[in-house]
Design an enzyme around this catalytic site. Sequence first.
Site: not given
Ligand code: BES
Ligand code: ZN
Length: 870
Positions: A83, A257-258
């Site tokens: 992603e 979250h995930e």
């Molecule tokens: N899907 C995201 C990570 C992401 C978003 C990767 C956009 C590349 C592009 C993931 O679900 C996410 O939001 N991760 C957060 C942690 C979450 C607990 C807020 C992060 O990586 O900090």
């Molecule tokens: Zn997310």
Amino acid sequence: MEVGRAQVVAGSAPGSHSVAIDRHSLDNQRIVFRFPSPLPRPRATVVVDFSYTLRNDTTDGFWRHSYDDENGNTRWMAATQLEATSARKMLPCFDEPDLKAEFQVTLTTPSDVVALSNMPVESQETMEEGAKMKHRFFKTPKMPTYLLAIAVGELRNSTKVVQTRDGAKAISVWSTPTRATETARAVEFMASSLTYFEDLFDISYPLPKLDWVAVPGFGGGAMENWGLILSRETDILASDAYSSAMDWKRTAQVTAHEISHSWFGNLVTMRTWGDLWLNEGFAKHFEMLGAANSMGVDAGFMERFYLQVGRPALWADELPWSKVPLSRDEGDWDGDLSCGMLRRVSGPLNYWKGASILRMLHTYLIRDHVEMPQPDEDAFLVALRLYLSRFQFNNTVTADLLDTLQESTGQPFRTWMHRWLYHGGHPVVNVTLGGPDGRDVFIAQKPFDLNGAQQCDSSHWWIPVRYRFKSKSDFEWMLLEDCNPLKLGTLRDEDDTVLVNADRFGFYRVQYDPRIAASLLSSAMSTPEDDDSFRVGPIDLAAMLDDAFVLARSNALHFNEFLNLTTTLGALRNTGSPLYPDSSPWAVALPLLLRTRDLLTGAANIQHCTDLLEDYVTGNVTVPFMASLPTVQSPGDPRVGLDFVVGEDDKLDFRLMRMAVLENAGLLGDEEVTRKALQLDGGGGVDLHPDIQRVVYSLAVAGGNATVYKRMKSKYLDAEEVHEEVRALHALTYAPNEDLVADVIRFTISDAVDPQNKVRVISRMSITGVFGGLLDRGAATARAVYRFFKAELEAMVDATDACKVAAWLQDAADVMSGAEFSADLNSKAFSPLVDDQSQAAASRLVTLNQDWQHRFGESTCGWLQDRLSG
Ligand code: BES
Ligand code: ZN
């Protein structure tokens, strides 16, 4: 990527046909095939050979990372991060979220490593006399390319078999062997989120298993690949020995979250990246609900939503240039912001504003039983279940969500939500008094504007207002749907008052008539004996503090209103006040007071008031409060100074409050607190409880000299465990003077700090109250960061990237006010590496601080003098 040859293998016709490849197209993240003849219908198969060596200088695509095992030997791990648009780096594909496909993965690896993918292994076969192993995985359901995942390495796991709606499924957390003791608790978090969301969404978890790998060197935080979630080690691993209160909270939230993405994002996916908020806003919303479920009500997650999500969303949504809508038609949206500016808003909006809007809707729909709705009484959930089942394995745009809500509830959500979702910004609701004897209460909306007054116009919001009169026993609701003021009711007598946007379910600020603000203040301080059940809760007070600070900044009210509110804090006592000893008002007020100090420091004529501010906070705010708390060592026997000791039964919220109050008290000049921290750090610091370690390390560096700083650097380099390592690195960001700040940055961009932590350090140091509240390092640090950037701009851009540097420059400017910076920024001293727009934005932020100094500098000095002498 080298692309060898491509062939069309027709479904029915035997034989194959070579395909010409336009090689120039590869430079543009594209590959163009020229087919010799029209492709067979309805379906043709194209086989493409390609190859590459996994890279270790990047953390996206299919990449690899080296780390040392416990014997100091180098080990390798391979993983994916696709992603948003890196699937194309892993394999030629139609890399768009709405082109969903089924994937069948086969991997050949050395036979002594673990190989994982989205689905379970279907078959395995040894090759080359046992040296290699071929793993064939089951085919995935239809899913977007960005969710495909592989992880290969020397891994150990904790597994739990969970009874799901479709029977038993294995849930595992994998780590390198040295971290194996920290996976068992993580599995529990996963299991509790998985079953919680299955019940909530009323749809089975769609895959046969769920793995989570703690990947050393992982670039981001965590990634929701379907069936194979990957994250950095500190976001998932957990143990009593190493995790602080903040670490536990993080693991609970990241798992929720995930895992919620399995439904919101993976099963139902946004059609274009312009609607990313549909993925991340929902995941953020359910992250808070899921964490509350897995950590229990004592953890205070529902209260923390405002602090952690709602409040930072408001700040990001009100940057002077921020008119970024949540839902954007890419290509059609004419917001012409530079990448540095977009970077500062798009994450906060997609996650925090998105979740805040959903929560506002959710609360409005369950308004008769906000506390604990049963799933079938929850009209929001009923609509979401319909949305999920209707669009499963498919894609949506924002309008699909609104249509489903409208259909399911019979209420006009398309109209109601239009302004919230398709335009930037949010309103402020003014609460005024009027009528013949000045007791009628009116509310009216207008757009919030940091640049000053604005009038309500045709583009008004639909605003659900939850309020309560002190003289009435219940919360009530009213809809504010246009520019006309509405009468909420009439104050019964002198003692009556009214609380608006109670518990802050609504995404807007509130400006009270000063008389109402004053009566709310006295209610906040009252105890149950002299009051009925009316209460100004911790969140209400926290939000009043924040609103007053920000509204003063936009020149809508006087800064004394904010200062007056801070007088409540030191007077909070364990006499039944609902505000005692909740962390929220502290988590908001102390960083704002730090910021006030920085504003005073920045202008010559008011600099001398910096000391007054510190004296005020220590003498009237933090010390009296800390003294009122019963200590662990002698429960029930208050004495001066909050203990640097964690009690066995301390609740999570209390632990977070302790960390916040101690840390900020130290930073705001409490010498006693800093002295204790230095003493504990001098004793080695490693045997301390993780909560205390965090506070001690940070305050020791902030209040210490170069020796303390150097010792912390060695602690970072020698750390044996990941949470400890990050704690030491985090502490370095409190470097006490300009030379040491420059040293931290130089150290950070050198090879000594793993790329996964480089960004963390720098963004923390340049970060303002906007993002963390508790993370504010103050103007002195920001100034040093700024000067470093100016001197080493090229090195900074090389070590990270130009967009990040442009965003950090704005973060730093946000707390600065001197003429030096305006002059630099106005003459575009950072060109051409930082774009003009970002420099203009940074300059605007500096001007806002200068405006504050002109408007409120003298009066703030006067207010402090009166307080301290009175
Ligand atoms: N899907 C995201 C990570 C992401 C978003 C990767 C956009 C590349 C592009 C993931 O679900 C996410 O939001 N991760 C957060 C942690 C979450 C607990 C807020 C992060 O990586 O900090
Ligand atoms: Zn997310």
